[in-house]
Write an enzyme that holds these catalytic residues in place. Structure first.
Site, mmCIF file in Angstrom:
data_model
loop_
_atom_site.group_PDB
_atom_site.id
_atom_site.type_symbol
_atom_site.label_atom_id
_atom_site.label_comp_id
_atom_site.label_asym_id
_atom_site.label_seq_id
_atom_site.Cartn_x
_atom_site.Cartn_y
_atom_site.Cartn_z
ATOM 1 N N ARG A 112 9.767 4.746 2.775
ATOM 2 C CA ARG A 112 9.011 4.430 1.445
ATOM 3 C C ARG A 112 9.516 5.261 0.101
ATOM 4 O O ARG A 112 10.375 6.078 0.325
ATOM 5 C CB ARG A 112 7.382 4.912 1.727
ATOM 6 C CG ARG A 112 7.252 6.305 2.277
ATOM 7 C CD ARG A 112 6.169 6.574 2.369
ATOM 8 N NE ARG A 112 5.790 7.845 3.087
ATOM 9 C CZ ARG A 112 5.865 9.238 2.457
ATOM 10 N NH1 ARG A 112 6.391 9.208 1.183
ATOM 11 N NH2 ARG A 112 5.785 10.219 3.218
ATOM 12 N N GLY A 171 3.223 14.134 7.605
ATOM 13 C CA GLY A 171 2.394 15.087 6.782
ATOM 14 C C GLY A 171 1.826 16.453 7.656
ATOM 15 O O GLY A 171 0.870 16.912 6.971
#
Length: 441
Positions: A291, A164
């Site tokens: 995920r 991120g």
């Protein structure tokens, strides 16, 4: 058989999971912090449980509270959503040890892929191309200097246990290396409780593409094509589209085949993505997201599959009921993230509608955009026969949006989509800087 799921997350993804569960006839329990008591997911769920005060460390990152809540509410499984604990191997293992089903990959798979150094090793073993970089985590400044000298500047430092954009620093000359290494380590420790970093050659203006996959853990791995996520601000994605306007059929086929092979090598279970950097006719493995991802609706619209429902079916031990040849891709999809630039109350909140427009949100008029969490207000996703029509539909949808009470990036998104580089399909990860930041100057 899963009959009841604790949703250990918040925001639009919690709403998304509630809807998928209701379509499958599964009872939902939403875990929420005190700051999220009046959000849509809490209102829509069959049952709810407050797991702590607003700060994430005391609520959505409190694994003990989440597992106790799941047990007290007699849930069979836990869905971690995106972010927070969704890629936390210790949490996945604790869920499993509590006798619950973790709706995601096996804990040992998450642990392996959560370390970028180890993930690169696995990718290399599976035959995927990787960017030149350190074979192990950087040990000290001398190691960093030696490795950078071998790779060649510019280089990029990355947190070994994170993503991120956190713990990430670009270094163009040796004199900047010491300061950048110290900052990368400090940020990595703060966000991921691990100060180890690794080093790669920095590609100046690559495209950022990812392959969406489903794997049942029983030998069947399917890809759902690619998503182009090159439009970013500070390494945070803003626009995602599929198919990519720059991929040739042969390059697409090679990237998808490599991704499927990697997941088979891993014995992967669940939904996940393999991320690549693409430069001209070459591509390089970057990481695996073990995920669901924020931009998953793009793949849902072009493939016709419900990724959350597939996650749940796989977690129940079911096999994927189709082959790669059964997957048919239809048209073009584009997702636009509407982010808040300030916290506050939404005094007016009008989202778009009409043909071929989907929007995912957790807010409504009068709701509060909290300062405690990420700034995502809504995702607008459009589907069209081709890219030109998709861009036109998105501009129409954006023109219908009306948000008052907080500042948003709505106008910047319009600028990006209208810009000549984006409409041409020929741009790199510097598009935001070229279009929006130069406009401010």
């Amino acid at each position: 058989m899963i009959k009841s799921i604790l949703i250990a997350n918040r925001g639009e993804v919690a709403v998304r999971i509630v809807r998928a569960c209701k379509d499958l006839g599964i009872r939902t329990v939403v875990a929420y912090s005190s700051a999220d008591a009046r959000t849509q997911a809490v209102r829509m769920a069959d049952d709810t449980v407050c797991i702590g005060p607003a700060p994430s460390q005391e609520s959505y990152l409190n694994s003990k509270n989440l597992i106790v809540a799941a047990c007290l509410k007699r849930c069979d499984a836990v869905h971690p959503g995106v972010g927070f604990l969704s890629e936390n191997a210790a949490f996945a293992k604790a869920v499993e040890e509590a006798g619950l089903v973790f709706i995601g990959p096996k804990s040992e798979t998450i642990a392996l892929l959560g370390n970028k150094v180890e993930a690169r090793k696995v990718a290399l073993k599976a035959g995927l191309p990787i960017t030149p970089g350190s074979k192990e985590a950087i040990t000290d400044l001398e190691d960093a200097k030696q490795t950078a000298g071998q790779i060649g500047y510019p280089i990029i430092l990355k947190a070994a246990s994170g993503g991120g954009g956190r713990g990430m620093r670009i270094v163009r000359k040796e004199s900047d290396l010491a300061g950048a290494l110290a900052l990368a380590r400090k940020e990595a420790l703060l966000f991921f409780a691990d100060d180890s970093v690794h080093m790669e050659r920095y590609l100046e203006q690559p495209r950022h593409l990812e392959i969406q996959l489903l794997s049942d853990g029983k030998g069947t791995v399917l890809h759902l094509g690619e998503r182009d996520c090159s439009v970013q601000k500070n390494h945070q994605k803003l626009l995602e589209e599929s198919p990519s306007p720059i991929l040739s059929p042969s390059l697409r086929e090679a990237m998808c085949a490599d991704s499927v092979r990697l997941f088979k090598e891993l014995g992967y279970r669940g939904a996940g993505t393999v991320e690549f950097l693409v430069e001209q006719d070459s591509y390089y493995f970057m990481e695996v997201n073990a995920r669901l991802q924020v931009e998953h609706p793009v793949s849902e619209l072009v493939s016709g599959l419900d990724l959350v429902q597939e996650q749940i079916r796989i977690a129940q031990g079911k096999r994927l009921g189709y082959t790669q040849e059964d997957i048919r891709f239809h048209g073009y999809a584009l997702e636009c993230r509407i982010n808040g630039l300030s916290a506050g109350t939404l005094t007016k909140f009008v989202m778009p509608g009409g043909p071929h427009v989907r929007f995912d949100t957790y807010l409504e008029e009068g709701a509060v955009l909290s300062p405690y969490y990420d700034s995502l207000i809504a995702k607008i996703i459009v589907h069209a026969p081709n890219r030109d029509q998709g861009l036109a539909i998105m501009l129409r949808a954006l023109s219908e949006v009306c948000i008052e009470g907080v500042k948003t990036n709505l106008e910047e998104q319009k600028q990006l989509i209208k810009s000549r580089p984006f409409t041409s399909g020929r741009f790199g990860t510097d598009l935001y800087a070229k279009v929006c930041e130069q406009e401010k100057k």
